[in-house]
Structure formats: C-alpha cells, structure tokens
Design an enzyme around this catalytic site. Structure first.
Site, PDB file in Angstrom:
ATOM      1  N   ASP A  10     -24.779  14.448 -11.846  1.00 43.04           N
ATOM      2  CA  ASP A  10     -24.659  14.274 -12.821  1.00 43.04           C
ATOM      3  C   ASP A  10     -24.427  15.326 -14.003  1.00 43.04           C
ATOM      4  O   ASP A  10     -25.476  16.565 -13.382  1.00 43.04           O
ATOM      5  CB  ASP A  10     -25.951  13.522 -13.522  1.00 43.04           C
TER       6      ASP A  10
ATOM      7  N   LEU B 284     -22.339   3.072 -16.105  1.00 41.98           N
ATOM      8  CA  LEU B 284     -23.230   2.677 -16.965  1.00 41.98           C
ATOM      9  C   LEU B 284     -22.581   1.585 -18.045  1.00 41.98           C
ATOM     10  O   LEU B 284     -23.454   0.651 -17.611  1.00 41.98           O
ATOM     11  CB  LEU B 284     -23.277   4.094 -18.507  1.00 41.98           C
TER      12      LEU B 284
ATOM     13  N   ASP C 239       1.242  -1.483  -0.204  1.00 44.65           N
ATOM     14  CA  ASP C 239      -0.651   0.067   0.072  1.00 44.65           C
ATOM     15  C   ASP C 239       1.188   0.953   0.080  1.00 44.65           C
ATOM     16  O   ASP C 239       1.996   1.677   1.228  1.00 44.65           O
ATOM     17  CB  ASP C 239      -0.855  -0.357   0.733  1.00 44.65           C
TER      18      ASP C 239
ATOM     19  N   SER D 253      -9.067  13.389 -14.300  1.00 42.25           N
ATOM     20  CA  SER D 253     -10.292  12.850 -14.916  1.00 42.25           C
ATOM     21  C   SER D 253     -10.999  14.553 -15.747  1.00 42.25           C
ATOM     22  O   SER D 253     -10.630  15.426 -15.378  1.00 42.25           O
ATOM     23  CB  SER D 253     -10.872  12.675 -13.725  1.00 42.25           C
TER      24      SER D 253
ATOM     25  N   LYS E 193      -8.625  14.569  -8.154  1.00 41.60           N
ATOM     26  CA  LYS E 193      -7.970  15.236  -9.226  1.00 41.60           C
ATOM     27  C   LYS E 193      -7.316  16.019  -8.878  1.00 41.60           C
ATOM     28  O   LYS E 193      -6.796  16.309  -9.906  1.00 41.60           O
ATOM     29  CB  LYS E 193      -8.536  14.844  -9.694  1.00 41.60           C
TER      30      LYS E 193
ATOM     31  N   TYR F 227     -13.782  12.932  -4.120  1.00 39.16           N
ATOM     32  CA  TYR F 227     -13.500  12.835  -5.070  1.00 39.16           C
ATOM     33  C   TYR F 227     -12.352  13.388  -6.327  1.00 39.16           C
ATOM     34  O   TYR F 227     -11.308  12.972  -6.467  1.00 39.16           O
ATOM     35  CB  TYR F 227     -14.079  11.493  -5.805  1.00 39.16           C
TER      36      TYR F 227
HETATM   37  C1  WQD Z   1     -22.671   7.806 -17.556  1.00 34.55           C
HETATM   38  C2  WQD Z   1     -23.715   8.075 -17.664  1.00 34.55           C
HETATM   39  C3  WQD Z   1     -25.311   8.345 -15.686  1.00 34.55           C
HETATM   40  C4  WQD Z   1     -25.097   4.609 -14.742  1.00 34.55           C
HETATM   41  C5  WQD Z   1     -18.030   8.854 -13.690  1.00 34.55           C
HETATM   42  C6  WQD Z   1     -16.869   8.955 -12.708  1.00 34.55           C
HETATM   43  C7  WQD Z   1     -16.626  10.237 -12.739  1.00 34.55           C
HETATM   44  C8  WQD Z   1     -15.414  10.645 -14.200  1.00 34.55           C
HETATM   45  C9  WQD Z   1     -16.157   9.604 -15.140  1.00 34.55           C
HETATM   46  C10 WQD Z   1     -13.168   9.549 -13.298  1.00 34.55           C
HETATM   47  C11 WQD Z   1     -24.733   9.474 -16.823  1.00 34.55           C
HETATM   48  C12 WQD Z   1     -25.292   7.779 -16.866  1.00 34.55           C
HETATM   49  C13 WQD Z   1     -24.891   5.616 -15.380  1.00 34.55           C
HETATM   50  C14 WQD Z   1     -26.831   4.057 -14.435  1.00 34.55           C
HETATM   51  C15 WQD Z   1     -27.389   5.749 -16.173  1.00 34.55           C
HETATM   52  N1  WQD Z   1     -14.073   9.926 -14.207  1.00 34.55           N
HETATM   53  N2  WQD Z   1     -25.914   6.430 -16.223  1.00 34.55           N
HETATM   54  N3  WQD Z   1     -27.501   4.556 -14.959  1.00 34.55           N
HETATM   55  O1  WQD Z   1     -21.015   9.867 -14.864  1.00 34.55           O
HETATM   56  O2  WQD Z   1     -19.633  10.560 -16.014  1.00 34.55           O
HETATM   57  O3  WQD Z   1     -19.064   9.867 -14.090  1.00 34.55           O
HETATM   58  O4  WQD Z   1     -17.019   8.926 -15.008  1.00 34.55           O
HETATM   59  O5  WQD Z   1     -12.535   9.353 -12.559  1.00 34.55           O
HETATM   60  O6  WQD Z   1     -15.941  11.026 -11.945  1.00 34.55           O
HETATM   61  O7  WQD Z   1     -18.050   8.984 -11.700  1.00 34.55           O
HETATM   62  O8  WQD Z   1     -19.679   8.115 -15.245  1.00 34.55           O
HETATM   63  O9  WQD Z   1     -20.654   5.599 -16.343  1.00 34.55           O
HETATM   64  O10 WQD Z   1     -21.518   6.874 -13.947  1.00 34.55           O
HETATM   65  O11 WQD Z   1     -22.289   7.650 -16.151  1.00 34.55           O
HETATM   66  O12 WQD Z   1     -27.967   6.149 -16.751  1.00 34.55           O
HETATM   67  O13 WQD Z   1     -26.839   3.217 -13.841  1.00 34.55           O
HETATM   68  O14 WQD Z   1     -24.706   7.210 -17.631  1.00 34.55           O
HETATM   69  O15 WQD Z   1     -26.459   9.294 -15.267  1.00 34.55           O
HETATM   70  O16 WQD Z   1     -25.501  10.047 -17.569  1.00 34.55           O
HETATM   71  P1  WQD Z   1     -20.013   9.636 -15.399  1.00 34.55           P
HETATM   72  P2  WQD Z   1     -21.100   6.996 -15.583  1.00 34.55           P
END
Ligand code: WQD
Length: 338
Positions: A299, A201, A58, A125, A154, A150
């Site tokens: 979001d 997603l 770690d 990010s 970054k 989080y």
């Molecule tokens: C993508 C889209 C959701 C799940 C993540 C990280 C963030 C950043 C980028 C990190 C959104 C929609 C999702 C579900 C859905 N990177 N969705 N149903 O929000 O862009 O952010 O990646 O290092 O910190 O959290 O990615 O994949 O969570 O969502 O409708 O069950 O899919 O609302 O529009 P996001 P995500």
C-alpha cells in the site's frame, strides 16, 4: 455511431455503456463473462431502454477478434475495459495477467492499425505513479517501477499504445488513469459485483454494513497523514463513465492535439480510510464495526489526482461528492442482498 466496448458487462464497463447509450451511441459489447454476468444487460436496458448488442467470447482467441472486425467494418471507436484486475492474483499468476491484459491489447491494436481511422480508449490506472513524490499527482509525474504484474500490465499497456500510435498516424488513443472507482448507478440497476471477499475498501465497507462481513480491518493507522490512515481519491463510477464518453467524443470529432494522450480521472480530493468510514456512517445511519490493524504490504500512503488537464482539455469534472458516491454504493449493496 457504433462503439465497441470490451468488458462492457463489468463494473466500469456497464456504467460506460449506459452513458454512451444515453448520448445516442450504438454499443456492441464483447465480454467473456469471466468476472461479470449476462444479467447486467437487463440492468442496462432498465436504465436506457436500449439493449446493446452482446457477443460472448474471450479476446485471447485471436481469430475471433479478427472475425469480429470483419463482421463489423464500421466501428467508430473502441473502449477497452476487458482485463484481469486482482493485484494479489497477478502476483501469484503473472503469466495469466500478461496473457489476459497484454496479449488481448496487442490483438486489438493489430486490428485497429489495419483500419483507415481508429479511435481507442484504454483503462489505465493511478497505480502507474506508485507513491508519487508530490500531491496532487499530475500526468507528468514519473511512472514508477510497478508493484505487481497487474500494475505492470497497465504501464506496459500504455507503452504499447504509445509506440503503436507513433507508427500508425490513423490510430488515435487516450489512456485514462483511474484513481479509485466506487459506487453504483443511482437507479441501483447496475453496480459492482465483487466475487468472494472484496479486496477493495468500499465493497468491504458496504458488506460489513450489511452484516456479510463481521469487521473491516483498516490497514495501518500509523501512516504520515492527518489521521494515520491512507489517502485515496475515490471517484463515483458514473463520473468515471462520463469521462470515457467525453474522451471518445474528443477522438471521434478529431479534436485531439496528439494521437496519444493521457488523462488522470479522479476528483482531485483525497480522503482517508477513516473519512470513508465516516461517510458510510453518515449516509447509512449505521455504526461500522472496524479495527485498525497492521499495514497491508504494497500500500502507498497517499494518491490523489491533479485533474486540471481533464478539466480544461476534456471539459470534464467529477460531480459527485464522497457521500453521494457512498450512498449509491450502500443503496446497491442493500438492493443485491434483498
Ligand atoms: C483503498 C484504501 C487500503 C481494504 C486499488 C487497486 C489498484 C488501483 C487503485 C486499479 C487503502 C484500505 C482496503 C480493506 C483497508 N487501481 N483498505 N481495508 O489500494 O488504492 O488500489 O485501486 O486499477 O491497483 O488495487 O484500493 O480499495 O484496495 O484500498 O483499510 O479491507 O483502503 O489500505 O488505503 P487501492 P483499495
């Protein structure tokens, strides 16, 4: 040339190790296995035929970090993936995130600052932009107040590296601002291994397609976009991994114009949630069970990259389409369920 990859058994880390080894770099991995498995090494060996050196510890154990650099005096570059990444958990446990993501970064930079010359790639990010005012997002778009601890790690991480580079000229660093990584290696030897219910997603889509989840909730159908769902820039993890290799090559060959640089890493194309679902349906030949529900807190409406800087300065461009990336994610999902 020996490269240290921290978090090298994780999702993006393991794909980057493969690309590094394919280019002839010698890789040493440090990983605490908190969100990965030693079995990932077998996948890396199956693809490249080369077993990377692996040390399990770690990075919060500062004396172990110091000891590592005493034992390895010839590290030509460090790619630092090791970090915690669950947005929701970071809201619940902010100090855990500051300790894991900031403490370890500081220890790493302390070691690198003592070296005659050091090259460092940082996983940042697109979250640093928040909801940007203009699309596509360029690197000069303002950094917005972070939505989560989080995201803040970054932003702070970038600032810590920038401040260090100002006073340590022998330290060369690049922060890569990832958009939305997805997919898996086309060999299906390595891929994403989400623990529990996926928050992102694409793994949620593939698990629903595989029957592990009953239904995908689409968070919000009333956004001001063409179909009402949010827009993101989904990038194939292999393309993202290759961006790390070209960034590292820029540093080790001394081609960087400043000793701290930032690049967006995305495809430049925005896709809506419904378009991602359609892509899944095309490549899998399956209908996906989904329902539009309320928006998810935090979001943003849309985020996709202007990739001009990475294209021109790094000479890197994402090659895979959304369908190719989705197919790799689906192939991987089917393989791990066998
Ligand atoms: C993508 C889209 C959701 C799940 C993540 C990280 C963030 C950043 C980028 C990190 C959104 C929609 C999702 C579900 C859905 N990177 N969705 N149903 O929000 O862009 O952010 O990646 O290092 O910190 O959290 O990615 O994949 O969570 O969502 O409708 O069950 O899919 O609302 O529009 P996001 P995500």
């Amino acid at each position: 040339m020996k490269i240290l990859v921290t978090g090298g058994l994780g999702f993006i880390g393991s794909h980057t190790v493969v690309e590094l080894q394919s280019k002839g770099f010698e890789v040493v991995i440090i990983d605490d296995l908190s969100n990965s498995s030693e079995k990932v090494i077998d996948g890396i060996v199956a693809i490249t035929g080369v077993k990377p050196v692996f040390e399990k510890f770690d990075l919060k154990e500062k004396t172990k970090v110091q000891d590592f650099f005493k034992r390895h005096s010839n590290i030509a570059g460090v790619i630092h993936f090791a970090a915690s990444k669950a947005v929701g958990e970071s809201v619940e446990k902010p100090l855990l995130y500051y300790e894991n993501n900031i403490g370890t970064l500081v220890y790493m930079l302390q070691e690198l600052s003592a070296m005659q010359t050091a090259n460092f790639i940082f996983s940042s990010s697109c979250t640093v932009y928040g909801q940007a005012d203009k699309m596509p997002i360029t690197e000069s778009a303002p950094v917005k107040e972070a939505e989560s601890p989080y995201g803040n790690t970054k932003q702070m991480g970038e600032e810590i590296i920038r401040d260090t580079c100002k006073v340590v000229p022998a330290l060369n660093a690049i922060a890569l601002r990832y958009f939305n990584p997805m997919g898996a290696h086309p060999s299906t030897e390595i891929g994403e291994l989400p623990i529990g219910v996926p928050q992102n997603l694409v793994p949620f889509i593939t698990q629903t397609g595989a029957g592990i989840r009953e239904q995908l909730s689409v968070f919000g159908g009333d956004y001001p976009t063409q179909d009402g769902t949010c827009i993101r820039d989904y990038i194939h993890v292999v393309d993202l991994a290759k961006a790390h290799v070209v960034a590292l090559e820029r540093l080790v060959s001394g081609k960087n114009s400043e000793n701290y640089e930032v690049f967006n890493v995305g495809t430049g194309t925005g896709s809506s949630v419904l378009e991602a679902i359609q892509s899944f349906e095309r490549v899998s030949g399956k209908k996906l069970n989904y329902k539009i529900v309320d928006r998810r807190a935090g979001d943003i409406t849309a985020a996709y990259a202007d990739t001009t800087k990475a294209n021109t300065v790094l000479g890197w461009k994402a090659e895979s389409t959304l369908d190719e990336a989705m197919k790799s994610a689906w192939d991987w999902e089917q393989k791990i369920r066998k």
